[in-house]
Design a protein around this motif. Structure first.
Motif, PDB file in Angstrom:
ATOM      1  N   GLU A  88      65.639  40.662  32.905  1.00  0.00           N
ATOM      2  CA  GLU A  88      65.410  40.577  31.816  1.00  0.00           C
ATOM      3  C   GLU A  88      64.313  40.258  31.293  1.00  0.00           C
ATOM      4  N   THR A  89      63.821  39.958  30.366  1.00  0.00           N
ATOM      5  CA  THR A  89      62.116  40.869  29.662  1.00  0.00           C
ATOM      6  C   THR A  89      61.416  39.382  29.085  1.00  0.00           C
ATOM      7  N   ALA A  90      60.390  39.180  29.484  1.00  0.00           N
ATOM      8  CA  ALA A  90      59.212  37.536  29.801  1.00  0.00           C
ATOM      9  C   ALA A  90      58.181  38.460  28.968  1.00  0.00           C
ATOM     10  N   THR A  91      57.185  37.130  28.178  1.00  0.00           N
ATOM     11  CA  THR A  91      56.313  37.399  27.152  1.00  0.00           C
ATOM     12  C   THR A  91      55.408  36.794  27.361  1.00  0.00           C
ATOM     13  N   LEU A  92      54.067  37.032  28.454  1.00  0.00           N
ATOM     14  CA  LEU A  92      53.599  35.775  28.082  1.00  0.00           C
ATOM     15  C   LEU A  92      52.260  35.872  26.935  1.00  0.00           C
ATOM     16  N   LYS A  93      52.024  34.280  26.927  1.00  0.00           N
ATOM     17  CA  LYS A  93      50.273  34.256  25.671  1.00  0.00           C
ATOM     18  C   LYS A  93      49.577  33.841  26.333  1.00  0.00           C
ATOM     19  N   CYS A  94      48.008  34.556  25.885  1.00  0.00           N
ATOM     20  CA  CYS A  94      46.874  33.634  26.084  1.00  0.00           C
ATOM     21  C   CYS A  94      45.628  33.323  24.928  1.00  0.00           C
ATOM     22  N   TYR A  95      44.998  32.955  24.779  1.00  0.00           N
ATOM     23  CA  TYR A  95      44.464  32.817  23.521  1.00  0.00           C
ATOM     24  C   TYR A  95      42.800  32.117  24.231  1.00  0.00           C
ATOM     25  N   PRO A  96      42.672  32.727  24.039  1.00  0.00           N
ATOM     26  CA  PRO A  96      41.395  32.971  24.405  1.00  0.00           C
ATOM     27  C   PRO A  96      39.993  31.457  24.178  1.00  0.00           C
ATOM     28  N   ILE A  97      39.389  31.700  25.403  1.00  0.00           N
ATOM     29  CA  ILE A  97      37.805  30.477  24.494  1.00  0.00           C
ATOM     30  C   ILE A  97      37.436  31.464  23.537  1.00  0.00           C
ATOM     31  N   PRO A  98      37.229  30.339  22.250  1.00  0.00           N
ATOM     32  CA  PRO A  98      36.391  30.751  20.991  1.00  0.00           C
ATOM     33  C   PRO A  98      34.904  31.251  20.782  1.00  0.00           C
ATOM     34  N   ARG A  99      35.044  32.872  20.918  1.00  0.00           N
ATOM     35  CA  ARG A  99      33.754  33.388  20.864  1.00  0.00           C
ATOM     36  C   ARG A  99      33.546  34.411  21.971  1.00  0.00           C
ATOM     37  N   HIS A 100      35.455  34.535  22.822  1.00  0.00           N
ATOM     38  CA  HIS A 100      34.747  35.040  23.773  1.00  0.00           C
ATOM     39  C   HIS A 100      36.102  36.118  23.757  1.00  0.00           C
ATOM     40  N   ASP A 101      35.257  37.341  23.958  1.00  0.00           N
ATOM     41  CA  ASP A 101      35.481  38.801  23.703  1.00  0.00           C
ATOM     42  C   ASP A 101      36.671  39.368  24.949  1.00  0.00           C
ATOM     43  N   THR A 102      36.385  38.890  26.212  1.00  0.00           N
ATOM     44  CA  THR A 102      36.814  39.476  26.980  1.00  0.00           C
ATOM     45  C   THR A 102      38.518  38.308  27.845  1.00  0.00           C
ATOM     46  N   VAL A 103      39.287  39.168  28.054  1.00  0.00           N
ATOM     47  CA  VAL A 103      40.540  38.544  28.304  1.00  0.00           C
ATOM     48  C   VAL A 103      40.891  39.421  29.752  1.00  0.00           C
ATOM     49  N   TYR A 104      41.356  38.098  30.713  1.00  0.00           N
ATOM     50  CA  TYR A 104      41.743  39.033  32.089  1.00  0.00           C
ATOM     51  C   TYR A 104      43.189  38.052  32.735  1.00  0.00           C
ATOM     52  N   TRP A 105      43.978  38.828  32.897  1.00  0.00           N
ATOM     53  CA  TRP A 105      45.633  38.775  33.727  1.00  0.00           C
ATOM     54  C   TRP A 105      45.375  38.710  35.151  1.00  0.00           C
ATOM     55  N   TYR A 106      45.499  37.763  35.574  1.00  0.00           N
ATOM     56  CA  TYR A 106      46.033  37.275  37.299  1.00  0.00           C
ATOM     57  C   TYR A 106      47.531  36.392  37.894  1.00  0.00           C
ATOM     58  N   GLN A 107      47.769  37.532  38.639  1.00  0.00           N
ATOM     59  CA  GLN A 107      48.985  36.271  39.303  1.00  0.00           C
ATOM     60  C   GLN A 107      49.035  36.306  40.763  1.00  0.00           C
ATOM     61  N   GLN A 108      49.426  34.863  40.837  1.00  0.00           N
ATOM     62  CA  GLN A 108      48.958  34.051  41.936  1.00  0.00           C
ATOM     63  C   GLN A 108      50.693  34.042  43.166  1.00  0.00           C
ATOM     64  N   GLY A 109      50.273  33.983  44.058  1.00  0.00           N
ATOM     65  CA  GLY A 109      52.023  33.345  44.616  1.00  0.00           C
ATOM     66  C   GLY A 109      51.891  33.115  45.119  1.00  0.00           C
ATOM     67  N   PRO A 110      52.937  31.841  45.676  1.00  0.00           N
ATOM     68  CA  PRO A 110      52.306  30.848  46.572  1.00  0.00           C
ATOM     69  C   PRO A 110      51.982  30.521  47.487  1.00  0.00           C
ATOM     70  N   GLY A 111      50.820  30.207  47.685  1.00  0.00           N
ATOM     71  CA  GLY A 111      50.046  29.508  48.911  1.00  0.00           C
ATOM     72  C   GLY A 111      48.694  30.924  48.883  1.00  0.00           C
ATOM     73  N   GLN A 112      48.837  32.090  47.553  1.00  0.00           N
ATOM     74  CA  GLN A 112      47.361  32.503  47.643  1.00  0.00           C
ATOM     75  C   GLN A 112      46.411  32.699  46.808  1.00  0.00           C
ATOM     76  N   ASP A 113      45.954  33.754  46.912  1.00  0.00           N
ATOM     77  CA  ASP A 113      44.911  34.008  45.856  1.00  0.00           C
ATOM     78  C   ASP A 113      44.786  34.842  44.558  1.00  0.00           C
TER      79      ASP A 113
END
Lengths: 112, 116
Positions: B17-42
């Motif tokens: 299947e497909t999935a869409t995740l959304k992110c709304y940054p802190i106001p005035r922030h112009d840079t966004v980053y995505w990270y993935q964290q598996g169980p017990g991992q960094d």
């Protein structure tokens, strides 16, 4: 960084004691370092950061020490409280970079 | 103070299947980053955007894509989901890189994706 699985290093301290969490980094070009606290099921929470032109920085109950010679970073927490129990991550970046490179987390357990 | 907002907080999908995740940054922030964290991992860096342009790319699978919109929110699109995609997905935001320094990244609460 590479991950090694489910078992995190654990530091167990008594309430009121001081805690020291260590982190080694490998990139000599890194010049920005951050400590994050992560509670179970939550996002990493910013604690304190330090730039490479400094070797020590203090916050409220926390101190970060940076030793660029041996590429070592430490987080000191004074008078550790039960609410400090969490996983602590160090992260590094370059001043011109975007991606944070996280180190292996350390689980801090504060016992009464 | 306003923080990074992520939605949904939990998502359960079937394989392929497909999935869409959304992110709304802190106001005035112009840079966004995505990270993935598996169980017990960094957290592992996936991708980042500065002023609606991709600024850096990490270990993001080709099945994933992302973009940043004119209001600075970002979406991570994941297709052909696999069991191994089950993880926490964090978005972080910051002010864009200044003349000298990268700014602090502040993380959202994450989206827990479970692929069955």
């Amino acid at each position: 960084g590479e991950s090694v699985g489910l078992h995190l290093p654990t530091l167990s301290v008594q309430e009121g004691d001081n805690s020291i969490i260590n982190c080694a980094y490998s990139n000599s070009a890194s010049d920005y370092f951050i400590w994050y606290k992560q509670e179970s099921g939550k996002g990493p929470q910013f604690i304190i950061d330090i730039r490479s032109n400094m070797d020590k920085r203090q916050g409220q109950r926390v101190t970060v020490l940076l030793n660029k010679t041996v590429k070592h970073l430490s987080l000191q927490i004074a008078a550790t409280q039960p609410g400090d129990s969490a996983v602590y991550f160090c992260a590094e970046n370059t001043n011109s970079g975007y991606a944070l490179n996280f180190g292996k987390g350390t689980s801090l357990l504060v016992t009464p | 103070a306003a923080g990074v907002i992520q939605s949904p907080r939990h998502l359960i999908k079937e394989k392929r299947e497909t999935a869409t995740l959304k992110c709304y940054p802190i106001p005035r922030h112009d840079t966004v980053y995505w990270y993935q964290q598996g169980p017990g991992q960094d957290p592992q860096f996936l991708i980042s955007f500065y002023e609606k342009m991709q600024s850096d790319k990490g270990s993001i699978p080709d099945r994933f894509s992302a973009q940043q919109f004119s209001d600075y929110h970002s979406e991570l699109n994941m297709s052909s989901l696999e069991l191994g995609d089950s993880a926490l997905y964090f978005c972080a935001s910051s002010l864009g890189p200044g003349l000298e320094y990268t700014d602090t990244q502040y993380f959202g609460p994450g989206t827990r994706l479970t692929v069955l």
